[in-house]
Design a protein around this motif. Structure first.
Motif, PDB file in Angstrom:
ATOM      1  N   ALA A 160       0.839  -1.192   0.000  1.00 33.45           N
ATOM      2  CA  ALA A 160       0.000   0.000   0.000  1.00 33.45           C
ATOM      3  C   ALA A 160       0.880   1.250   0.000  1.00 33.45           C
ATOM      4  CB  ALA A 160      -0.909  -0.005   1.221  1.00 33.45           C
TER       5      ALA A 160
ATOM      6  N   SER B 292      -3.549   5.838   0.946  1.00 38.04           N
ATOM      7  CA  SER B 292      -4.881   5.439   1.386  1.00 38.04           C
ATOM      8  C   SER B 292      -5.685   6.679   1.742  1.00 38.04           C
ATOM      9  CB  SER B 292      -4.798   4.503   2.598  1.00 38.04           C
ATOM     10  OG  SER B 292      -4.177   5.153   3.693  1.00 38.04           O
TER      11      SER B 292
ATOM     12  N   ASP C  42     -13.160   4.681   1.799  1.00 38.13           N
ATOM     13  CA  ASP C  42     -11.729   4.384   1.840  1.00 38.13           C
ATOM     14  C   ASP C  42     -11.244   3.869   0.486  1.00 38.13           C
ATOM     15  OD1 ASP C  42     -11.611   5.020   4.551  1.00 38.13           O
ATOM     16  OD2 ASP C  42     -12.265   3.016   5.115  1.00 38.13           O
TER      17      ASP C  42
ATOM     18  N   LEU D 120      -7.524   2.673  -1.693  1.00 41.46           N
ATOM     19  CA  LEU D 120      -6.166   2.193  -1.483  1.00 41.46           C
ATOM     20  C   LEU D 120      -5.439   2.173  -2.820  1.00 41.46           C
ATOM     21  CD1 LEU D 120      -4.439   1.134   0.885  1.00 41.46           C
ATOM     22  CD2 LEU D 120      -5.097  -1.193   0.192  1.00 41.46           C
TER      23      LEU D 120
ATOM     24  N   THR E 211      -2.095   0.894  -4.516  1.00 41.41           N
ATOM     25  CA  THR E 211      -1.134  -0.165  -4.213  1.00 41.41           C
ATOM     26  C   THR E 211      -0.135  -0.310  -5.341  1.00 41.41           C
ATOM     27  OG1 THR E 211      -2.896  -1.333  -3.025  1.00 41.41           O
ATOM     28  CG2 THR E 211      -0.935  -2.599  -3.578  1.00 41.41           C
TER      29      THR E 211
END
Length: 447
Positions: free
Chosen positions: A226, A229, A250, A252, A254
């Motif tokens: 990650a 975020s 949320d 993320l 990556t």
């Protein structure tokens, strides 16, 4: 007539010449003759009208009615005739909004129909469209295509349109003219005949030909660490909400994976990705960089970083390529990032040379960035960010204006970056790009 050809073949130059806005002998070289109604093109006559790619770049006035009337006023037409033409042309393109509607409140598709109406009001004999749907979402593109169809049904104007994608306009045109890489005539004829004779060759030259579309690159699609975020994020400009919240609070980002942000024009895609990139502060909530990305920086929130701290961590490609050009030549533009990083000259040259070759910009390395075609500007804007080798790349409509060949090369390069453990955030209307690269897709404007 549909005018096809690879990026940089001179299609836009030809349209500008037809419109009479190409400039004089001090701005370039010209051979032979170009005649409109038996005379050299006169931009003040109203006989040729041109609609450009960028919906925002051709709106002059603040109200719809004034915008459509502007060209007729410059022709010196009587007031009563002007406003009769305004109403007729707005109806012809299907833009039924009040005359005092603010132009900045229109969608991209509406702005393109407004531009078409403004040209149509001057009653041109020659209607010139330079990739009028390139910057639009699919709904906006359909609006413009249908508006052009209505115009052709109600006027006797000759249409010349530049487009990389044959399928949008194939049923509206009588003839196709194909330019080669050198600007010369490669082929011409009706759509079906040209595609039968030259389909594979045209596709290899960059035309989006049905049944000859680019293949998607192969990818390892491994999941890395990650890097960025979000926590209860709300995005907006200057502290005012864009009137939407993400369906999931949320997100993320990556390494080794691509996050695609899609949605209609005005849904907030650009605001969201610029907030993730640290170029806009959150209206509420937080964007947080992981220690793996923020190492050595005192704050974990990208919008608090200095530009040099962003340079190698999060690189952004803006929707308008011109907004990030700084140098007077293509090569110097690509050298900005490596120089800011203090790379040794040999290493910087190696990076720049690789990008010039990969993105088909080598022949333009001494050209001024602002003189490039739309597709070439887009590739250069992507290359300038890649030259700094950031871990996260945020790209706003990275494939607009590309022909099939340069699209495939650009997508292949982005796929290699993912395999090299970089992360991509893409704001795009290009569903083919989403299918080729995206691991996660966020659709804005949906409940």
């Amino acid at each position: 007539m549909l005018l096809l050809g690879p990026s940089g073949a001179g299609k836009s130059t030809l349209l500008q010449a037809l419109a009479g806005v190409l400039g004089g002998n001090d701005e370039g070289e010209q051979e032979g003759r170009l005649l409109i109604d038996g005379a050299p093109p006169d931009p003040g006559s109203g006989r040729a009208g041109m609609v450009l790619q960028d919906p925002d770049g051709q709106v002059i006035l603040s109200r719809v009615g004034d915008e459509v009337a502007f060209g007729c006023e410059n022709l010196g037409l009587p007031r009563d005739e002007i406003w009769g033409r305004v109403s007729w042309s707005l109806d012809a393109v299907g833009l039924r909004v009040p005359l005092d509607r603010a132009t900045h409140r229109l969608s991209g598709g509406q702005k393109q129909r407004l531009a078409l109406a403004a040209v149509l009001a001057m009653r041109p004999g020659l209607l010139l469209l330079d990739e009028p749907t390139a910057n639009l979402d699919p709904a906006g593109a359909r609006e413009v295509r249908n508006a052009v169809e209505q115009v052709l049904a109600q006027t006797t104007a000759t249409l010349v349109i530049i487009e990389h994608r044959v399928d949008i306009w194939a049923d509206l045109v009588d003839r196709v003219v194909v330019l080669g890489d050198d600007g010369g005539l490669l082929d011409h004829g009706d759509v079906a005949s040209v595609l039968v004779r030259r389909g594979a060759e045209l596709a290899a030259g960059g035309i989006w030909v049905p049944d000859h579309l680019p293949r998607f690159p192969s990818r390892s699609r491994t999941v890395g660490e990650a890097l960025v975020s979000t926590d209860q994020l709300v995005v907006g400009r200057q502290g005012e909400s864009d009137d939407f919240r993400l369906a999931s609070p949320d997100l993320l980002v990556t390494s080794g994976r691509a996050l695609a942000v899609t949605g209609s024009t005005g849904s907030g895609k650009t605001s969201l990705i610029l907030t993730l990139a640290g170029l806009l502060p959150p209206a509420a909530g937080r964007v947080v960089a992981s220690p793996a990305l923020a190492g050595g920086v005192s704050s974990s929130e990208p919008h608090r970083w200095r530009s040099r701290e962003l340079l190698t961590r999060i690189g952004t490609v803006f929707q308008e390529p011109e907004h990030q050009f700084l140098a007077s030549t293509v090569r110097a533009e690509l050298e900005v990032g490596p120089r800011a990083l203090g790379l040794p000259r040999a290493d910087a040259d190696a990076r720049v040379d690789s990008l010039l070759d990969r993105l088909r910009l080598r022949h333009l390395e001494r050209a001024n960035p602002f003189t490039l075609s739309g597709g070439e500007k887009r590739r250069l804007s992507v290359a300038t960010v890649l030259a700094a080798a950031p871990r996260v790349l945020v790209l706003d409509e990275p494939t607009f204006g590309q022909d099939a060949r340069t699209w495939a090369q650009l997508v292949e390069l982005l796929a290699e970056l993912l395999d090299d453990d970089r992360a991509l955030v893409l704001s795009t209307h290009d569903q083919r790009l989403v299918k080729a690269l995206a691991d996660v897709q966020i659709r804005l404007g949906e409940s």
